[in-house]
Design a protein around this motif. Structure first.
Motif, PDB file in Angstrom:
ATOM      1  N   THR A  63      10.507   3.354  -9.955  1.00  0.00           N
ATOM      2  CA  THR A  63      11.769   3.856 -10.501  1.00  0.00           C
ATOM      3  C   THR A  63      11.533   4.587 -11.822  1.00  0.00           C
ATOM      4  O   THR A  63      12.070   5.662 -12.071  1.00  0.00           O
ATOM      5  N   LYS A  64      10.710   3.997 -12.654  1.00  0.00           N
ATOM      6  CA  LYS A  64      10.433   4.614 -13.949  1.00  0.00           C
ATOM      7  C   LYS A  64       9.799   5.989 -13.757  1.00  0.00           C
ATOM      8  O   LYS A  64      10.176   6.963 -14.412  1.00  0.00           O
ATOM      9  N   HIS A  65       8.849   6.058 -12.828  1.00  0.00           N
ATOM     10  CA  HIS A  65       8.173   7.342 -12.601  1.00  0.00           C
ATOM     11  C   HIS A  65       9.128   8.386 -12.059  1.00  0.00           C
ATOM     12  O   HIS A  65       9.050   9.565 -12.428  1.00  0.00           O
ATOM     13  N   ILE A  66      10.038   7.950 -11.187  1.00  0.00           N
ATOM     14  CA  ILE A  66      11.010   8.902 -10.648  1.00  0.00           C
ATOM     15  C   ILE A  66      11.895   9.424 -11.780  1.00  0.00           C
ATOM     16  O   ILE A  66      12.153  10.628 -11.884  1.00  0.00           O
ATOM     17  N   SER A  89       1.151   6.647  -6.688  1.00  0.00           N
ATOM     18  CA  SER A  89       0.067   7.545  -7.094  1.00  0.00           C
ATOM     19  C   SER A  89       0.449   8.990  -6.798  1.00  0.00           C
ATOM     20  O   SER A  89       0.080   9.900  -7.526  1.00  0.00           O
ATOM     21  N   ARG A  90       1.247   9.185  -5.713  1.00  0.00           N
ATOM     22  CA  ARG A  90       1.712  10.546  -5.442  1.00  0.00           C
ATOM     23  C   ARG A  90       2.646  11.018  -6.557  1.00  0.00           C
ATOM     24  O   ARG A  90       2.538  12.136  -7.052  1.00  0.00           O
ATOM     25  N   LEU A  91       3.544  10.112  -6.965  1.00  0.00           N
ATOM     26  CA  LEU A  91       4.470  10.464  -8.052  1.00  0.00           C
ATOM     27  C   LEU A  91       3.714  10.814  -9.322  1.00  0.00           C
ATOM     28  O   LEU A  91       4.074  11.719 -10.064  1.00  0.00           O
ATOM     29  N   GLU A  92       2.662  10.056  -9.541  1.00  0.00           N
ATOM     30  CA  GLU A  92       1.894  10.284 -10.764  1.00  0.00           C
ATOM     31  C   GLU A  92       1.115  11.577 -10.702  1.00  0.00           C
ATOM     32  O   GLU A  92       1.060  12.331 -11.663  1.00  0.00           O
ATOM     33  N   SER A  93       0.498  11.807  -9.535  1.00  0.00           N
ATOM     34  CA  SER A  93      -0.402  12.964  -9.471  1.00  0.00           C
ATOM     35  C   SER A  93       0.352  14.254  -9.229  1.00  0.00           C
ATOM     36  O   SER A  93      -0.074  15.318  -9.663  1.00  0.00           O
ATOM     37  N   ASP A  94       1.509  14.141  -8.539  1.00  0.00           N
ATOM     38  CA  ASP A  94       2.240  15.367  -8.218  1.00  0.00           C
ATOM     39  C   ASP A  94       2.713  16.068  -9.471  1.00  0.00           C
ATOM     40  O   ASP A  94       3.261  15.458 -10.361  1.00  0.00           O
ATOM     41  N   GLU A 118      31.387   2.257  -8.427  1.00  0.00           N
ATOM     42  CA  GLU A 118      32.370   2.929  -9.301  1.00  0.00           C
ATOM     43  C   GLU A 118      31.759   4.256  -9.687  1.00  0.00           C
ATOM     44  O   GLU A 118      31.065   4.374 -10.692  1.00  0.00           O
ATOM     45  N   ALA A 119      31.983   5.259  -8.837  1.00  0.00           N
ATOM     46  CA  ALA A 119      31.289   6.530  -9.056  1.00  0.00           C
ATOM     47  C   ALA A 119      32.267   7.673  -9.166  1.00  0.00           C
ATOM     48  O   ALA A 119      33.323   7.673  -8.536  1.00  0.00           O
ATOM     49  N   LEU A 120      31.932   8.627  -9.994  1.00  0.00           N
ATOM     50  CA  LEU A 120      32.690   9.873 -10.058  1.00  0.00           C
ATOM     51  C   LEU A 120      32.309  10.701  -8.845  1.00  0.00           C
ATOM     52  O   LEU A 120      31.140  10.726  -8.462  1.00  0.00           O
ATOM     53  N   ASN A 121      33.272  11.345  -8.271  1.00  0.00           N
ATOM     54  CA  ASN A 121      32.958  12.150  -7.099  1.00  0.00           C
ATOM     55  C   ASN A 121      32.568  13.566  -7.497  1.00  0.00           C
ATOM     56  O   ASN A 121      32.974  14.074  -8.531  1.00  0.00           O
ATOM     57  N   GLY A 122      31.771  14.164  -6.643  1.00  0.00           N
ATOM     58  CA  GLY A 122      31.443  15.587  -6.821  1.00  0.00           C
ATOM     59  C   GLY A 122      30.582  15.884  -8.035  1.00  0.00           C
ATOM     60  O   GLY A 122      30.631  16.958  -8.596  1.00  0.00           O
ATOM     61  N   LEU A 123      29.827  14.894  -8.451  1.00  0.00           N
ATOM     62  CA  LEU A 123      28.954  15.126  -9.592  1.00  0.00           C
ATOM     63  C   LEU A 123      27.611  15.646  -9.092  1.00  0.00           C
ATOM     64  O   LEU A 123      26.915  14.958  -8.356  1.00  0.00           O
ATOM     65  N   HIS A 124      27.279  16.871  -9.451  1.00  0.00           N
ATOM     66  CA  HIS A 124      26.031  17.461  -8.982  1.00  0.00           C
ATOM     67  C   HIS A 124      25.044  17.612 -10.125  1.00  0.00           C
ATOM     68  O   HIS A 124      25.426  17.914 -11.240  1.00  0.00           O
ATOM     69  N   THR A 125      23.799  17.383  -9.806  1.00  0.00           N
ATOM     70  CA  THR A 125      22.772  17.716 -10.798  1.00  0.00           C
ATOM     71  C   THR A 125      21.513  18.126 -10.059  1.00  0.00           C
ATOM     72  O   THR A 125      21.367  17.925  -8.846  1.00  0.00           O
ATOM     73  N   ARG A 126      20.594  18.707 -10.817  1.00  0.00           N
ATOM     74  CA  ARG A 126      19.348  19.149 -10.212  1.00  0.00           C
ATOM     75  C   ARG A 126      18.439  17.938 -10.054  1.00  0.00           C
ATOM     76  O   ARG A 126      18.045  17.316 -11.042  1.00  0.00           O
ATOM     77  N   ALA A 127      18.140  17.588  -8.826  1.00  0.00           N
ATOM     78  CA  ALA A 127      17.318  16.403  -8.616  1.00  0.00           C
ATOM     79  C   ALA A 127      16.702  16.445  -7.218  1.00  0.00           C
ATOM     80  O   ALA A 127      17.093  17.257  -6.377  1.00  0.00           O
ATOM     81  N   ASN A 128      15.772  15.566  -7.009  1.00  0.00           N
ATOM     82  CA  ASN A 128      15.253  15.383  -5.670  1.00  0.00           C
ATOM     83  C   ASN A 128      15.989  14.193  -5.069  1.00  0.00           C
ATOM     84  O   ASN A 128      15.775  13.054  -5.476  1.00  0.00           O
ATOM     85  N   GLY A 129      16.867  14.488  -4.120  1.00  0.00           N
ATOM     86  CA  GLY A 129      17.760  13.467  -3.592  1.00  0.00           C
ATOM     87  C   GLY A 129      17.027  12.283  -3.015  1.00  0.00           C
ATOM     88  O   GLY A 129      17.403  11.125  -3.218  1.00  0.00           O
ATOM     89  N   HIS A 130      15.954  12.556  -2.332  1.00  0.00           N
ATOM     90  CA  HIS A 130      15.209  11.497  -1.667  1.00  0.00           C
ATOM     91  C   HIS A 130      14.623  10.514  -2.677  1.00  0.00           C
ATOM     92  O   HIS A 130      14.763   9.296  -2.540  1.00  0.00           O
ATOM     93  N   LEU A 131      13.988  11.067  -3.707  1.00  0.00           N
ATOM     94  CA  LEU A 131      13.373  10.218  -4.732  1.00  0.00           C
ATOM     95  C   LEU A 131      14.434   9.430  -5.491  1.00  0.00           C
ATOM     96  O   LEU A 131      14.261   8.241  -5.778  1.00  0.00           O
ATOM     97  N   ILE A 152       0.841  -1.200   0.000  1.00  0.00           N
ATOM     98  CA  ILE A 152       0.000   0.000   0.000  1.00  0.00           C
ATOM     99  C   ILE A 152       0.877   1.252   0.000  1.00  0.00           C
ATOM    100  O   ILE A 152       0.589   2.221  -0.708  1.00  0.00           O
ATOM    101  N   ASP A 153       1.996   1.194   0.755  1.00  0.00           N
ATOM    102  CA  ASP A 153       2.923   2.332   0.728  1.00  0.00           C
ATOM    103  C   ASP A 153       3.419   2.600  -0.693  1.00  0.00           C
ATOM    104  O   ASP A 153       3.443   3.744  -1.154  1.00  0.00           O
ATOM    105  N   ASP A 154       3.818   1.502  -1.346  1.00  0.00           N
ATOM    106  CA  ASP A 154       4.316   1.657  -2.714  1.00  0.00           C
ATOM    107  C   ASP A 154       3.246   2.221  -3.629  1.00  0.00           C
ATOM    108  O   ASP A 154       3.509   3.104  -4.449  1.00  0.00           O
TER     109      ASP A 154
END
Lengths: 249, 586
Positions: free
Chosen positions: B546-549, B414-419, B456-469, B407-409
Motif C-alpha cells: 500500500t505504501k509503495h502504491i 518488487s515490480r512496484l519498486e523497480s517499475d 461514505e464517498a463523494l461521487n464523481g471524484l476523478h483523479t489521475r491514477a492507476n485504478g488497478h493499483l 511470493i505473489d506479494d
C-alpha cells in the motif's frame, strides 16, 4: 618594520581566548574555592546525568519489555552509589578546607541534599527496572497505560530541577514544583485503571500490580525532583532575603 | 614614574633658567658697580684728608689739622705712629676703629675697605693711608649712604627682571608647547580611532614635522590593523558560515571542559539554545554520560577517538562521534573538537534489511515445513486413511496457497519498486468506483465476521491514477481493518477531498496499534504481535505494498491509532482536477 608589526598584531589576535579567569557566580571567593566549587558542579551534573539516563533506561525497559535494558539499568546502581559518595566527600572537603560563607555555603549544603535525592532516584529507577524484568517474563503483559506520558513528565521535571540548580533559575524551579500535581494525578489514574482492570480480569492482578508499582516509583521520583527544585528555591530566596536586609540597613 | 603634563615639565625648567640668568646678571652688575663707587668715594675721602694735613710741619700742626678736618666732615680718624702707638683718635665712631695691621699699608696711596660697622646702621667706608711722609698711618671711616641708594635701585631693577623672567618663561613655555600640544592631542585622537575605519586624514593637522611623521606611521599601522581585523572578521564569518551550514554537529571544548563553540546542527541534536557568550561546561549543556565519557577520554588521552553514543531524549538517536584533541601552535592541548553525525536512519535501514532477510526466510520456511511434514506423513501411510489424507492434502493446499500469495506479494512489491513511473499507465480514475470494487472484493471476508462495510464517498471524484493499483491498496487496508476488528463492528471507508489532495481513509474500531510500533508498521513482514497476525493469515506485506502504491501516485499513507479503540489508515493522493480534460484532448 611593517612586516614585523603585522605579524605581532596577528599573533595578538590569534591567541586563543582563555576562560581560566572566569569565576562562577558567587563573587569574592578565593580562586581555589571557586575551582573546587566548579569541579563539584561538574561532578554533580555527571551524577544527575547518569541518574537521568538510568530512569530513562528503566522506563524504556518497562515500555518495551526489554529485559537486557532492565539489567543494564540495575547494573548502573552501584556506579551511582559510588558517585554519590564521591560528591559527598568533595562537599565535606570543601567545607573543612575553605569554610565557605553565604551563597557558597548554601550551594554546598544544597548539593549535599540534592546528592542524597539523586541517589534515592537512582534506587527507584532500579526498582522500576526490576519490575520491568518481571513484566517481561509475564505472558500477555500488554495493557493500556499512561506510563509513557508520566515518565516523560517525570524525566522533564528531573532535568529542569537540575538545570534550575546550575543556572539558579527560580522560574524553572517553580515550574518543577507545579508539575508535581500532574504526576500525582497520573499516578491516581493508574491506580483507578488497575482497579477496574483487576475487577474485569482477575487474572491480570500480577501484571497490574507491576504497573502500579512502576507508577508509584515514578511518582516518588517526581517528588524527589520537586525536593531538588525546592532546595534550589531556598538557595535563591536566601540570597534575595539577604539583599533585602542590606537595603534596609 | 609618575607622568606629568607637558606644561608642568617645561615651565619650571624655563623659569629656573630665566631666574638663573637674572641672578647672575644682577650679581655681576652689582659687584662691578660697587667696586667703582667704592674706589671713587675712598679716593675722594683720602685726597680730602691729605690735602687737609699736607701743610702740617710738626706733630702739633698735624693734630690741629686733623681736628680741623674732622670738624668739616662726619668721618672718624685713627692715626698711629710707626711704632703702632696711637697718635690721634677722633670723630663720632673713632672708638670702634681698630689699630690696623700691618701698620704700614702696602700701597703708597690708600686701601679701600668696605665695611659695614654695624649692620643696622648705614654702611661705612673704611680707608687707609699714610700721612706726614710715611711716619704715620691713618685709618679713616665715613658713612656711605650712596651705597644704600645704589643697591636699593639695583634690587628694584632685579625684582622687575624676575617678574619679566616669570612672564617670559610663561610666554615661552606656552609658545613652545602649544604646537606640540595641539599635535599630540591630534595624535591622541588618531590613536583612539586606530583599528576603526575613520582613522585617517591627520596629515597637515600639525605644524611639527616629527609629529606629522608619527601621525603618518600611526595611520599606516591603523590601516594595517583595520585590514587585519577585516581579514580576521571575514575569516571568522567564513568559519561560522562553514560551521553552521555543516550537517554534522560540531562542538569545540576547551581544556576546562567548557563549550567554546557549537554549531546549529549540534544545538539541534542536543536540543539546546546556547548563547554564544556564555561558555557552559559540557556537563551542564549535554546530559549524556557516553558523550561526557568521550570528552574525558579525549582530553586525557590526547589522541583522536571515535565512538557511538545513544541519545535518549524523545526517540532514540544514534550518533557517530569523532573526538579530536585541539592543539595550539606550540602543540599544547587546549581542548577538543567533537564532530558527530546522526546515524539513526542508517542504523534503522540496517535493522530493516536484517529483519527483512530474517523475516522473509522465516515466512517462506513456515509453509514449506508444514507442507513437507504433511506430505511425509501421507507417504508414511496416512494415504491409506482416506479421511486423514483428504484433510492433510487440504492443509497442504492451504499452505501452498499461502506460499503463493507471499511470493505473489513479493513479486508485486518488487515490480512496484523497480517499475519506473512511466511504465505504469495513469488514467482519469473514478475514486468512488475504485472503493466500491474494493468493498465488493472484501465483502465475503467481512460477512464472515459479521462486519458491515460502510462507504461514505463523494461521487464523481476523478483523479489521475492507476485504478488497478489503487484498488489493490484499498483492498489491503480493508482486509487489515476486517482482520483486526472485533466481530459485529463497522468498518468505514471515507473519501473526501480538498483543493490539493484526495483522502481515502479506512477506519476500524478494533484492537488498535501501540504507539511504538507505528513508525515500523510499513516495513515488510513487520508484525505488531508475531503470534497473532500469522494466525490471521496475512502475508505481512500488505501495508508495504500500500505504501509503495501511494508513493507511485506521489502520495503517502498516514496512521492514527489508539490502542483498544481502533485505527484510521488514510491514503493521501494529490488531487489533479485537470486530468479529464487532458484525456479528452488526447
Amino acid at each position: 618594520m611593517g612586516e614585523g608589526s603585522n605579524s605581532n598584531i596577528y599573533q595578538l589576535f590569534s591567541n586563543p581566548p582563555s576562560y581560566a579567569n572566569l569565576t562562577p557566580p558567587g563573587g569574592h571567593m578565593s580562586s581555589h574555592l571557586a575551582r573546587e566549587v566548579e569541579r563539584l558542579k561538574k561532578k554533580l551534573l555527571e551524577l544527575s546525568t547518569t541518574v537521568e539516563e538510568n530512569v530513562h533506561r528503566a522506563v524504556r525497559a518497562v515500555l518495551d519489555k526489554d529485559e537486557s535494558l532492565a539489567d543494564a539499568a540495575i547494573r548502573f546502581d552501584p556506579k551511582i552509589d559510588q558517585m554519590e559518595v564521591e560528591v559527598e566527600e568533595d562537599c565535606l572537603k570543601i567545607l573543612a578546607l575553605y569554610h565557605p560563607v553565604a551563597i557558597d555555603l548554601r550551594f554546598i549544603i544544597s548539593v549535599l541534599k540534592i546528592n542524597n535525592d539523586l541517589e534515592r532516584i537512582g534506587d527507584l529507577s532500579t526498582n522500576i527496572a526490576a519490575r520491568a524484568k518481571s513484566l517481561a517474563r509475564l505472558a500477555n503483559s500488554d495493557t493500556e497505560s499512561n506510563l509513557e506520558q508520566m515518565s516523560e513528565l517525570v524525566q522533564g521535571m528531573l532535568r529542569d530541577s537540575l538545570s534550575a540548580l546550575i543556572r539558579l533559575d527560580l522560574k524553572l524551579a517553580q515550574k518543577v514544583c507545579n508539575s508535581d500535581q500532574a504526576v500525582d494525578e497520573l499516578n491516581r489514574e493508574t491506580y483507578k485503571r488497575a482497579h477496574k482492570e483487576i475487577l474485569k480480569h482477575p487474572g491480570s492482578v500480577k501484571k497490574m500490580f507491576f504497573y502500579v508499582s512502576v507508577s508509584r516509583n515514578l511518582e516518588r521520583i517526581a517528588d524527589l525532583a520537586t525536593n531538588i527544585a525546592e532546595d534550589v528555591i531556598y538557595m535563591i530566596d536566601g540570597e534575595i532575603v539577604r539583599h533585602r536586609i542590606m537595603t534596609i540597613d | 614614574m609618575r607622568a606629568t603634563t607637558l606644561y608642568r615639565s617645561v615651565f619650571p625648567t624655563l623659569l629656573l633658567l630665566a631666574l638663573g640668568v637674572v641672578a647672575a646678571t644682577f650679581l655681576l652688575v652689582r659687584n662691578s658697580v660697587f667696586s667703582v663707587i667704592e674706589a671713587e668715594y675712598g679716593r675722594d675721602l683720602i685726597s680730602h684728608l691729605q690735602s687737609a694735613t699736607g701743610d702740617a710741619e710738626n706733630e702739633n700742626e698735624l693734630r690741629s689739622a686733623l681736628i680741623d678736618f674732622l670738624r668739616h666732615s662726619n668721618s672718624s680718624v685713627l692715626v698711629v705712629d710707626s711704632a703702632g702707638e696711637e697718635f690721634f683718635r677722633g670723630g663720632p665712631n673713632s672708638s670702634e676703629i681698630e689699630v690696623p695691621f700691618p701698620l704700614q699699608p702696602r700701597s703708597e696711596e690708600f686701601t679701600v675697605v668696605r665695611d659695614a660697622v654695624d649692620s643696622s646702621s648705614l654702611p661705612y667706608l673704611e680707608a687707609r693711608t699714610e700721612l706726614f711722609s710715611r711716619s704715620y698711618s691713618a685709618v679713616l671711616t665715613a658713612p656711605f649712604p650712596l651705597l644704600v641708594q645704589v643697591s636699593r635701585g639695583l634690587y628694584g631693577a632685579a625684582f622687575i627682571a624676575i617678574g619679566g623672567a616669570l612672564l617670559l618663561a610663561l610666554l615661552f613655555s606656552s609658545l613652545v608647547i602649544a604646537p606640540v600640544k595641539q599635535g599630540l592631542s591630534g595624535l591622541l585622537k588618531l590613536a583612539r580611532r586606530v583599528g576603526s575605519a575613520d582613522a585617517s586624514s591627520f596629515v597637515g593637522n600639525s605644524s611639527l614635522r616629527e609629529i606629522q611623521e608619527v601621525a603618518v606611521r600611526l595611520e599606516r599601522v591603523s590601516r594595517d590593523i583595520e585590514a587585519h581585523m577585516d581579514g580576521i572578521l571575514n575569516e571568522k564569518n567564513e568559519t561560522d558560515a562553514v560551521l553552521s551550514s555543516m550537517a554534522e554537529g560540531v562542538i569545540a571544548i576547551d581544556s576546562n571542559e567548557r563549550i567554546i563553540r557549537m554549531n546549529g546542527a549540534a544545538m539541534d541534536v542536543f536540543d539546546l539554545e546556547l548563547h554564544p557568550k556564555t561558555h557552559p561546561s559540557v556537563q551542564e549543556a549535554i546530559r549524556n554520560t557516553d558523550f561526557l565519557k568521550l570528552v574525558k577520554k579525549v582530553l586525557s588521552s590526547h589522541h583522536p577517538i571515535e565512538g557511538e553514543i545513544t541519545l535518549l531524549q524523545d526517540g532514540e538517536k544514534i550518533l557517530h562521534v569523532n573526538a579530536t584533541p585541539l592543539r595550539n601552535t606550540q602543540a599544547d592541548l587546549i581542548g577538543a573538537l567533537l564532530v558527530f553525525h546522526d546515524i539513526t536512519n542508517l542504523r534503522k535501514l540496517e535493522t530493516m534489511r536484517r529483519d527483512f532477510v530474517a523475516n522473509v526466510s522465516h515466512e517462506l520456511k513456515t509453509p514449506i515445513t508444514s507442507i513437507k511434514g504433511f506430505v511425509e506423513t501421507l507417504l508414511d501411510g496416512a494415504l491409506d486413511n482416506n479421511e486423514d489424507a483428504k484433510r492433510f492434502l487440504g492443509i497442504v493446499l492451504k499452505q501452498s496457497d499461502r506460499l503463493t500469495s507471499i511470493i505473489d506479494d513479493l513479486l508485486s512489491l518488487s515490480r512496484l519498486e523497480s517499475d519506473q513511473k512511466n511504465s505504469i499507465s495513469f488514467d482519469a480514475t473514478d475514486v468512488g468506483e475504485v472503493i466500491h470494487r474494493a468493498c465488493q472484493t472484501c465483502e465475503s471476508e467481512a460477512q464472515r465476521k459479521g462486519i458491515r462495510l460502510k462507504i461514505e464517498a463523494l461521487n464523481g471524484l476523478h483523479t489521475r491514477a492507476n485504478g488497478h493499483l489503487l484498488e489493490q491498496a484499498v483492498i489491503n487496508l480493508l482486509s487489515n481493518a476486517i482482520k483486526y476488528s472485533h466481530e459485529q463492528n463497522d468498518v468505514i471507508v471515507r473519501v473526501n477531498a480538498d483543493e490539493h489532495e484526495i483522502r481515502l481513509s479506512v477506519e476500524d474500531f478494533g484492537i488498535g496499534i501501540p504507539k511504538i510500533h507505528i513508525p515500523r508498521l510499513f516495513e515488510r513482514f513487520y508484525r505488531v504481535d508475531k503470534a497473532r497476525s500469522r494466525k490471521m493469515g496475512g502475508t505481512g506485506l500488505g501495508l508495504a505494498i500500500t505504501k509503495h502504491i501511494a508513493q507511485l501516485h506521489n502520495g503517502f499513507v498516514s496512521v492514527k491509532s489508539t490502542p483498544g479503540q481502533g485505527s484510521v489508515f488514510t491514503l493521501h493522493l494529490p488531487f489533479e482536477r485537470s486530468v479529464p480534460k487532458q484525456v479528452n484532448s488526447r
